[in-house]
Design an enzyme around this catalytic site. Sequence first.
Site, PDB file in Angstrom:
ATOM      1  N   SER A 146       0.857  -1.189   0.000  1.00  0.00           N
ATOM      2  CA  SER A 146       0.000   0.000   0.000  1.00  0.00           C
ATOM      3  C   SER A 146       0.885   1.228   0.000  1.00  0.00           C
ATOM      4  O   SER A 146       2.080   1.158   0.314  1.00  0.00           O
ATOM      5  CB  SER A 146      -0.877  -0.001   1.263  1.00  0.00           C
ATOM      6  N   TYR A 159      -3.144  -0.828  10.069  1.00  0.00           N
ATOM      7  CA  TYR A 159      -3.027  -1.006   8.620  1.00  0.00           C
ATOM      8  C   TYR A 159      -1.598  -0.767   8.146  1.00  0.00           C
ATOM      9  O   TYR A 159      -1.040  -1.558   7.382  1.00  0.00           O
ATOM     10  CB  TYR A 159      -4.002  -0.062   7.909  1.00  0.00           C
TER      11      TYR A 159
END
Length: 332
Positions: A146, A159
């Site tokens: 990401s 995350y």
Amino acid sequence: MRDFVFPGGTAVVTGAASGIGEALAHALARRGADLVLLDRDAERLDAVVAAIRAAHPERRIDTHLVDLADADATDRVAAAIRAAHPRIRLLVNNAGVALGGRFDQVTLDEFLWVVDINFRAVVRLTHTLLPALKAEPGAHLVNVSSLFGLIAPAGQAAYSASKFAVRGFTEALRHELADDGVGVTSVHPGGIRTRIAQSARVGSGVSPEEYEAGRRQFEKLLSIDPAKAAEVILRGVERRRGRVLIGWSAKLPDLLARLAPASYHRVLAAGLNRSAGGPATRSTSRLEPVPAPGPAATTDPVPTPTATADAVPTPRPAVDPVTPETAPGRPA
């Protein structure tokens, strides 16, 4: 290492029922690959398979329903795939989930739920299927990290921790597998339009006001079609790129983090408020996106910027070609 060859090989894709995973499945079928598709959403996965079979009836497609939060189920599916496919040319660990809230707003169980799916499931699948990759000449491994595997904004402790772990794991495997002829790519998407917000969780301590402010702001930053993101990824695979950054919304923050590693969050927060057209709040000014509530889907595509993932300010168009691994100054 020679360019990757798609036709005639078997590609395994997780999170294949929507978003980037769905787009990858279609793009791989067009390139002549047979498919093994994983997701937990049976209805959506069936629809994806039906569409691909209608367009490419010659493709072989196997499917597996699995909740990647369930370690035992993940191990069983991985073993079944390896038994049915002793040679795999491409493995794409794409599935992921999101969680909104600062570290003190989420429970330990919520935090570990993200880590289990986004990182441990990647490790489990890769460990079981690696012998099948090594058995196939010219094989390749893709792990979708990401933008938040490059930067770590407030409100994204779980995350970012999971995606930084994916990045480090992938980097090590790239070095370890070079002599085996297995290519390895780490993918860092920017603002991709996927369903991650609908399947994300909100930390137990997040207030409704924070949630709503983050949702409104980050929805404005979605810009990249998953089909375009899939093409960028597969061009990177074909050229054996070690790293693929998708969109200026990933590239500019990556550059900023290298230039100002201890203070980039201030610049990103200011830019985010300008891009989203809203005043700063405690949540948005500190880049604390809060995802939309919904069922906890464990095989959705990589989280994106509606609420928790790859959204950051971008003053330029969000879709562009693969970022070369060899770009000067690009971090490991």
